[in-house]
Design a protein around this motif. Structure first.
Motif, PDB file in Angstrom:
ATOM      1  N   SER A  88      -0.563 -34.269  29.163  1.00  0.00           N
ATOM      2  CA  SER A  88      -0.633 -34.361  27.698  1.00  0.00           C
ATOM      3  C   SER A  88      -2.055 -34.609  27.215  1.00  0.00           C
ATOM      4  O   SER A  88      -2.423 -34.206  26.108  1.00  0.00           O
ATOM      5  CB  SER A  88       0.298 -35.463  27.191  1.00  0.00           C
ATOM      6  N   THR A 103       4.872 -31.114  24.641  1.00  0.00           N
ATOM      7  CA  THR A 103       6.320 -31.331  24.705  1.00  0.00           C
ATOM      8  C   THR A 103       6.795 -31.360  26.147  1.00  0.00           C
ATOM      9  O   THR A 103       7.566 -32.243  26.551  1.00  0.00           O
ATOM     10  CB  THR A 103       7.055 -30.213  23.937  1.00  0.00           C
ATOM     11  N   LEU A 104       6.320 -30.396  26.968  1.00  0.00           N
ATOM     12  CA  LEU A 104       6.709 -30.357  28.384  1.00  0.00           C
ATOM     13  C   LEU A 104       6.206 -31.601  29.124  1.00  0.00           C
ATOM     14  O   LEU A 104       6.904 -32.148  29.979  1.00  0.00           O
ATOM     15  CB  LEU A 104       6.154 -29.091  29.050  1.00  0.00           C
ATOM     16  N   SER A 148      11.722 -35.027  22.816  1.00  0.00           N
ATOM     17  CA  SER A 148      11.707 -34.413  24.141  1.00  0.00           C
ATOM     18  C   SER A 148      11.667 -35.477  25.234  1.00  0.00           C
ATOM     19  O   SER A 148      12.329 -35.341  26.279  1.00  0.00           O
ATOM     20  CB  SER A 148      10.508 -33.468  24.269  1.00  0.00           C
ATOM     21  N   TYR A 156      -1.457 -29.614  23.276  1.00  0.00           N
ATOM     22  CA  TYR A 156      -0.932 -28.570  22.413  1.00  0.00           C
ATOM     23  C   TYR A 156       0.577 -28.745  22.282  1.00  0.00           C
ATOM     24  O   TYR A 156       1.198 -29.470  23.071  1.00  0.00           O
ATOM     25  CB  TYR A 156      -1.285 -27.184  22.960  1.00  0.00           C
ATOM     26  N   LEU A 157       1.188 -28.072  21.319  1.00  0.00           N
ATOM     27  CA  LEU A 157       2.594 -28.311  21.016  1.00  0.00           C
ATOM     28  C   LEU A 157       3.498 -28.064  22.227  1.00  0.00           C
ATOM     29  O   LEU A 157       4.318 -28.918  22.583  1.00  0.00           O
ATOM     30  CB  LEU A 157       3.031 -27.438  19.836  1.00  0.00           C
ATOM     31  N   VAL A 158       3.344 -26.918  22.874  1.00  0.00           N
ATOM     32  CA  VAL A 158       4.228 -26.583  24.001  1.00  0.00           C
ATOM     33  C   VAL A 158       3.927 -27.449  25.218  1.00  0.00           C
ATOM     34  O   VAL A 158       4.827 -28.047  25.808  1.00  0.00           O
ATOM     35  CB  VAL A 158       4.093 -25.087  24.363  1.00  0.00           C
ATOM     36  N   THR A 159       2.666 -27.532  25.605  1.00  0.00           N
ATOM     37  CA  THR A 159       2.310 -28.314  26.790  1.00  0.00           C
ATOM     38  C   THR A 159       2.556 -29.802  26.562  1.00  0.00           C
ATOM     39  O   THR A 159       2.975 -30.516  27.485  1.00  0.00           O
ATOM     40  CB  THR A 159       0.833 -28.088  27.168  1.00  0.00           C
ATOM     41  N   ALA A 185       0.816 -31.411  15.299  1.00  0.00           N
ATOM     42  CA  ALA A 185       2.093 -30.743  15.068  1.00  0.00           C
ATOM     43  C   ALA A 185       2.401 -30.705  13.578  1.00  0.00           C
ATOM     44  O   ALA A 185       1.984 -31.592  12.825  1.00  0.00           O
ATOM     45  CB  ALA A 185       3.209 -31.488  15.808  1.00  0.00           C
TER      46      ALA A 185
END
Length: 397
Positions: free
Chosen positions: A300, A310-311, A261, A305-308, A250
């Motif tokens: 994770s 974070t989720l 998050s 990746y940044l989006v996955t 990131a």
């Protein structure tokens, strides 16, 4: 007419008094959470400034839960003897002062000593505020413990945002922590008069209890569930920022996004946990939480990746949100053991998760990589789901 009005006013007064107690207890939880999250938000900076490897840093992090663990037998006895409202007045200010001390370290060994002492004050704070939570829950006569832990998690979110701001403003770690100390002292000064006043325990007719005796079976079962949750929490608190920096890659300004998050969803889950317990029951809720922890951590690892990422960390936050408040609440309701001692016993077993989680990640990361270590921690979520089905104490709603 006059008597009816007097009755209504009295009832309103009692409700206002109860509400003010609840707010005061919640804000004390918030104060402690703000201290801890402020430390967590600057972990990547401190690690980088001290030029520590993953393995060495993992070993140094071990000092924090060691301090917490060694303080447990004393915390339970102090809270039981003097009352949680007295110990809070000592523990929370000390905790904030020792936080500032972490901003002054210039070598790994200094950080280890600072974290150890920080852990001592942290455990006394932890047992004190949770005993307050149990006392407030008894006044309300319904589950509200999760909402208090929600206040702690909300502080985690707040601390992460403040940390993000301080990082982008390039504020030194020490002065960041001094600002937190001032906020914490103001909050405690305003709310201390409204905390529940507990009477010191009278132990004249009670047999002396050795802390390291075989624990009560119910408390031990609850502690094992807490162990698995706290191993996962410890991983997120200490390594989520580093995971986003080294694995997710990131941008520097978004390194704290993973931790943030996680904390947002952890807070959200705790504010709705009491409602969910009334709908689906404690056992089913905790089983779902265990599955969410594992799913989040495995996601994770597979999709860094940044989006996955974070989720995935958001899912882990929801998963761990309800577990510790539920086991602490159940321990505090134990009929044969004082709340302070019961909480210390459950915490003793649970905090072994903090003892092994972060250092385990560091050493596995040194040998195989950070992604593998997160995958191993993900197994603890499945352990929670399996263990909860065997604990009869959680059948009580």
């Amino acid at each position: 007419m006059g008597e009816e009005t007097g009755t209504i006013n009295q009832e309103q007064s009692e409700q206002l008094s109860k509400r003010r107690i609840r707010i005061a207890v919640a804000l004390v939880y918030f104060s402690m959470g703000l201290c801890f999250s402020s430390w967590a938000s600057r972990i990547p900076d401190i690690k980088t400034e001290l030029k520590l490897s993953d393995g060495l840093f993992g070993s140094i992090l071990f000092a924090l839960p060691v301090g917490q663990f060694l303080m447990m037998p004393f915390s339970g006895k102090l809270v039981t003897k003097y009352g949680s409202h007295i110990t809070i007045l000592i523990a929370i200010p000390a905790y904030s002062i020792l936080l500032c001390n972490l901003g002054l370290v210039t070598a790994g060994w200094q950080l280890a000593i600072g974290l150890f002492i920080f852990g001592l004050a942290g455990n006394l704070s932890n047992i004190s505020i949770n005993t307050q939570g149990v006392a407030a829950e008894r006044i309300y006569q319904r589950p509200i413990m999760a909402s208090f832990h929600g206040g702690w998690s909300l502080a985690g979110f707040t601390g992460a945002l403040i940390g993000l701001l301080m990082i982008n403003l390039k504020v030194p770690v020490f002065w960041h922590f001094v600002i937190v100390l001032i906020v914490v002292w103001i909050v405690l000064w305003i709310n201390y008069p409204f905390l529940v006043r507990s009477k010191p325990a009278t132990t004249t007719n009670e047999p002396k209890r050795k802390f390291f005796n075989k624990p009560d079976s119910i408390l031990f079962q609850l502690g094992i569930i807490g162990f698995c949750s706290m191993a996962s929490e410890g991983a997120m608190f200490d390594w989520s920022g580093i995971y986003f920096k080294d694995v997710v890659k990131a941008p520097e300004s978004l390194v704290v996004l993973g931790y943030t998050s996680f904390m947002i969803m952890m807070a959200t889950g705790r504010f709705v946990a009491d409602y969910l317990i009334s709908k689906i029951g404690r056992k089913k809720l905790l089983q779902i939480c265990g599955v969410m922890i594992s799913t989040g951590l495995f996601t994770s690892v597979l999709f860094p990746y940044l989006v996955t990422g974070t989720l995935a960390f958001m899912m882990v936050g929801l998963g761990v949100s309800s577990i510790v408040p539920t086991v602490y609440s159940a321990a505090g309701r134990h009929s044969r053991i004082p709340a302070g001692i019961a909480l210390a016993t459950v915490s003793s077993v649970s905090f072994l998760g903090f003892l092994m989680g972060p250092p385990l990640i560091g050493h596995i990361s040194e040998a195989f990589g950070l992604r593998y270590s997160f995958a191993i921690i993900g197994v603890f979520g499945l352990g929670i789901t399996l263990l909860v089905s065997r604990v009869r104490a959680l059948n009580q709603e």
